[in-house]
Design a protein around this motif. Sequence first.
Motif, mmCIF file in Angstrom:
data_model
loop_
_atom_site.group_PDB
_atom_site.id
_atom_site.type_symbol
_atom_site.label_atom_id
_atom_site.label_comp_id
_atom_site.label_asym_id
_atom_site.label_seq_id
_atom_site.Cartn_x
_atom_site.Cartn_y
_atom_site.Cartn_z
ATOM 1 N N PRO A 72 1.582 -1.698 -14.277
ATOM 2 C CA PRO A 72 1.785 -0.255 -14.108
ATOM 3 C C PRO A 72 2.180 0.501 -15.373
ATOM 4 N N GLY A 73 2.490 -0.217 -16.421
ATOM 5 C CA GLY A 73 2.940 0.488 -17.623
ATOM 6 C C GLY A 73 4.450 0.604 -17.636
ATOM 7 N N GLU A 74 4.954 0.875 -18.833
ATOM 8 C CA GLU A 74 6.399 0.857 -19.058
ATOM 9 C C GLU A 74 7.156 1.796 -18.115
ATOM 10 N N GLY A 75 8.245 1.285 -17.574
ATOM 11 C CA GLY A 75 9.123 2.140 -16.782
ATOM 12 C C GLY A 75 8.708 2.302 -15.337
ATOM 13 N N ARG A 76 7.641 1.616 -14.917
ATOM 14 C CA ARG A 76 7.205 1.750 -13.520
ATOM 15 C C ARG A 76 7.422 0.429 -12.785
ATOM 16 N N ALA A 77 7.916 0.530 -11.548
ATOM 17 C CA ALA A 77 8.211 -0.670 -10.760
ATOM 18 C C ALA A 77 6.920 -1.327 -10.280
ATOM 19 N N LEU A 117 0.823 -1.220 0.000
ATOM 20 C CA LEU A 117 0.000 0.000 0.000
ATOM 21 C C LEU A 117 0.854 1.267 0.000
ATOM 22 N N MET A 118 2.044 1.159 0.553
ATOM 23 C CA MET A 118 2.910 2.336 0.595
ATOM 24 C C MET A 118 3.837 2.411 -0.617
ATOM 25 N N SER A 119 3.734 1.450 -1.509
ATOM 26 C CA SER A 119 4.548 1.527 -2.724
ATOM 27 C C SER A 119 3.918 2.577 -3.647
ATOM 28 N N PRO A 120 4.721 3.126 -4.572
ATOM 29 C CA PRO A 120 4.192 4.185 -5.443
ATOM 30 C C PRO A 120 2.906 3.779 -6.164
ATOM 31 N N ARG A 121 2.772 2.482 -6.472
ATOM 32 C CA ARG A 121 1.607 2.072 -7.262
ATOM 33 C C ARG A 121 0.305 2.277 -6.485
ATOM 34 N N CYS A 122 0.370 2.271 -5.171
ATOM 35 C CA CYS A 122 -0.845 2.490 -4.392
ATOM 36 C C CYS A 122 -0.887 3.891 -3.788
ATOM 37 N N VAL A 123 0.227 4.275 -3.142
ATOM 38 C CA VAL A 123 0.197 5.538 -2.394
ATOM 39 C C VAL A 123 0.021 6.738 -3.326
ATOM 40 N N ASN A 124 0.478 6.604 -4.581
ATOM 41 C CA ASN A 124 0.415 7.751 -5.488
ATOM 42 C C ASN A 124 -1.008 8.287 -5.672
ATOM 43 N N CYS A 125 -1.998 7.400 -5.561
ATOM 44 C CA CYS A 125 -3.382 7.869 -5.683
ATOM 45 C C CYS A 125 -4.084 7.938 -4.334
ATOM 46 N N HIS A 126 -3.312 7.795 -3.252
ATOM 47 C CA HIS A 126 -3.868 7.994 -1.909
ATOM 48 C C HIS A 126 -3.044 9.061 -1.209
ATOM 49 N N PRO A 127 -2.977 10.261 -1.789
ATOM 50 C CA PRO A 127 -2.087 11.297 -1.254
ATOM 51 C C PRO A 127 -2.682 11.965 -0.009
ATOM 52 N N ALA A 128 -1.788 12.604 0.734
ATOM 53 C CA ALA A 128 -2.248 13.345 1.915
ATOM 54 C C ALA A 128 -2.989 14.623 1.507
ATOM 55 N N GLY A 129 -2.554 15.202 0.388
ATOM 56 C CA GLY A 129 -3.223 16.417 -0.076
ATOM 57 C C GLY A 129 -4.270 16.085 -1.127
ATOM 58 N N ASP A 130 -4.625 17.074 -1.929
ATOM 59 C CA ASP A 130 -5.638 16.853 -2.960
ATOM 60 C C ASP A 130 -5.047 16.721 -4.348
ATOM 61 N N VAL A 131 -3.711 16.631 -4.421
ATOM 62 C CA VAL A 131 -3.048 16.412 -5.708
ATOM 63 C C VAL A 131 -2.400 15.023 -5.675
ATOM 64 N N PRO A 132 -2.669 14.196 -6.663
ATOM 65 C CA PRO A 132 -2.056 12.863 -6.667
ATOM 66 C C PRO A 132 -0.534 12.957 -6.753
#
Lengths: 201, 723, 156
Positions: free
Chosen positions: A170-175, A55-70
Amino acid sequence: MKQATLHARKAGVIIALLGVVVVLSSSFRYVPHGSASTRDSAVSAQAFMKVYSVLMSPRCVNCHPAGDVPLQGELSQPHAMSPQRGDDGKGVYAMKCANCHQAVNLPGPHMPPGNPNWHLPPANMKMVFQGKTPRELALQLTNPATNGNKDKKKLLEHADDGLVVGGWNPGEGRALPPLSYAEFKKAWRTWIETGAYAPAK
Amino acid sequence: MSQQNEATTTSRRNFLKTAGIAGSGLCLALYFPSLAKAAKIVNADEGGVDDVEMNAWVHINTSGKVTIFCHRAEMGQGAYQAVPQIVAEELEVDLDKVNIVFAQGNRKKYGGQVTGGSSTVRGSYKNLLKLGATAREMLIAAAAARWGVPAAECFAASAQVHHRPGGKTLHYGELVVSASKMEAPKEVKQKARADYKLIGKPLKRQDTVLKTNGTAIFGIDKKIPGMKYAAVERNPRLRGTVKSYDDSATMRVPGVTKVIKVKMAVFNTYREGVAVIANSTWAAMQGKKALKVEWDDSGFEHISTEDIYKRQQEDLATKEGLLLKKVGDPDAVIKKGGKVLDVVYQTPYQSHSCMEPLNCIAHYQGDKLEVWGPIQGPDWVQDFLSKEMGVAKENVFINMTFLGGGFGRKAFLDYPHEACVISKEIGAPVQVVWSREDDMTQGPYRPGVSYRCEAVVANGGIEAFKVRMSGQNTDHWDAEKSTKANGSTSEGFLKPYFEAIGNVSFSDVPFETPIPIMWWRSVYASTNGFAYESFIDEIALAAGKDPLELRRQYLKEDRIRKQIDKLVEVSGWKNRKKNEGYGVAMTECFNSTVGQVVKVSRGANGKVKIDHVWAVMDCGWYVNPDTIRAQVEGSIVMALGAATIHEITFKDGLVEQKNFYAYKMPRISDIPFEIEVHIMDNDAAAGGVGEPGLPPFAPALTNAIFDLTGSRIRKLPFDMNTI
Amino acid sequence: MISLNVNGESHSIDADPEMPLLWALRDILNLTGTKYGCGVAQCGACVVHLDGEAVRSCVTKVSRAGGRKVITIEGLSANNDHPLQKAWQEIDVPQCGYCHSGQIMSAAVLLRENPNPTDADIDAAMSGNICRCGTYPRIRKAIHLAAAWQAKGNGR
């Protein structure tokens, strides 16, 4: 090997016992289903730590940000051009997620990754992952008031949500996330079915 | 209504075919003032209407339609507005009824057309005023002759000649044929500035309408019958040759028809690439992605950014370099010691990154070559292609479209040349479109420069001022010049400082790499300004002087003093409050001086933010104040990006930024502050407008940040969020 | 063959379904007002309306647009008189002009969904559109002006 596992288990039990104490004294409102015999706070909390790593990897956390911008990218930096969450989590005005994010990934590095249901959590249920400790996140995930009104059944099913599964495409270039999808799903189920206990910290 | 579209450019082409490029018409250009007695009359598109070339810039047809040719590139800076606005003033025609058409490349007819150095207005306004007035006087004379009245009793207005006492009127179309047969007067009366109806007024730009509904034709929008599309894979190390390539996957991409090896000229070298020819832009781009090319990267250095600055700064620590200019003896003063400042500033490589990526259409037909594209220097391109392609110059036709940004990059000759090479090879017209990645990774770039600045401060002033710069020199591509100091070393620095300070020197410590470099909006002033105006601020602090007052102490010219007064007045410099940082900088380039004051403060989140920018432009005689305001606003935004957001870096000879995700741009949310532009009114000769607003911004900003925080920024770019 | 409805006209085009809508519009339908800027959804020069949403045509496959309504800058208004186009003209927003098709198409969605946008709303809507000439202060002014005109009912 066995010895180590045993030690880990012992330690886990101790942590879990502490955890249970804390859990019981907290505002934890999720009442585990299932019989008492299936509950195992040590196993549950351990399973959650695996879940947490995903959940804390970029693939999940990136769309669960603390602010309102992903967030975006492997370093989980604020998304270029600052798209806003919007009430429904699907962006605002000319900056809606689906204006760039297609139903599928596009070939090539740095192309917008795709999913038919690309979105952030909505404004009234932000389900923030960014910055959360394992314990905070576990408590958030088990509380229907903060997890998107999910009961145990819905929580279990969430592992099969298309956007969650999409984390492993995740698409090319993403872990990829640190666990395989099968490992993640197993840890997710174990965590919930053994009581959805929150780690101590 | 002015137009620049398919129809008008086609019509222009037809005209030229009929009239001949040499244009034997009345050519009133000051550059080539030889006058022919008979104007060329040709049949234009309208049936029964003759189009008369009054001079190189003005055609009037017998129905009264006036066409004004814009001989310079329109890349956003407003040439398409300014050139006709000047001509129309003296010609007495209404600008919104004029047809505006881009001229083809033709130096003999128009003088230099390279649209650089902010030179369009300052370089041609006297000529444009005179030729407009001359054509007007000839039309008046023709009317007077027809009516049998003295010319003095006639006047021109709105493309008509009126006879005041008789109340008679004839429109220009009714007069143009007889006017064109008259002898052009050698001297004509020109209007006083106070009588101008168009010049000096904030008239709406004639291209805005075309740019709000998609009808403005940029190079990339141009279509030629039978045109193929091409995408080219070029060596990512910016030099080198093609060792081999495998196009098997490319040839399987639907729409791809051919793959060929090409070479294009890059200054005094050639760059090789592999071109994919297809029936759509996308097919060509897809085919290019499928190419496998092996490059020969031997014979040149594969440099990295850290090596560049290390070497520059090592050199600056030990080498004196080539002296460009010296007044007094700063070294002797520095040797004596005292309060010596000795600091290094560093500025980054930058990409032009025009929103319209490079592109060009070429149609090579053996004895004839025609080119269409976003081109800043059509006459240069004509010269160059004539030589490189072996086609007589009069048979090389260079057509300018609107440019989606230029900033110096589109004055370069590589991309038209490459299109010509491909057209020749495939025997068809072709449009080469560079991808954003091609555009960003291939350069040429603004060079990254290090500066070592030394000064001696005593008695509340500057006793000595010594600067050495080390950075790639745009002139050094020509090997013969590599032993001469970069003439741009003092660009941006205000000239009165030299004599007023007394002991000043500027030197260039030569520095070269294989990286192609090129002018970038405001050229060396864009980086020099940061170093020199930051240094003046540091000196002011050391001297215990207010930064603006220190400048006033040395900039004794009346014109600059007035500009400083204006800056003080509009910015509220003297009423600065606690918790506000104010910074000032003043630079000069292309005969215009711009002063800027930036105000910063800390926002609620504790981060430094820009609150307001005041700019005072002194460009002397000017055409359109709103265009000037727009250019200064845009220059400030571009400068903000270059100072705080992006830079081009190299690793092992490869450019690390490939697209806007890595070379980030300022966005609207980065510009919440107001930019207030004031223009000085005086009768000095016209100066440049498109570039001079850029250099003072970065130092004014960092000086303001110092004023607020005490932290001195000597290296660009820096991150506003980390101060 | 893919059926496209562009600016109210139906077209049947022979294109690879993978081809981005951008290139179908530009190279096949000759609607060149929509611009190529980056090809990776970073700059917004290619924004068109797809069923009213401001999609980036450089990453939108032409097949996605099949059977849906596409509006490009050429079709935003009949006479170049959308309140935004008029405001852009009034304030002389464009310099080189290359990005402004996309800017206006993005702003049109903003104004439709929020007739009275604040500066923050403008930032939220317009930060996806890059202008290298730096016309941002004028874009902001023009959007406010168009909103004011629209509110008064004389936007056209």
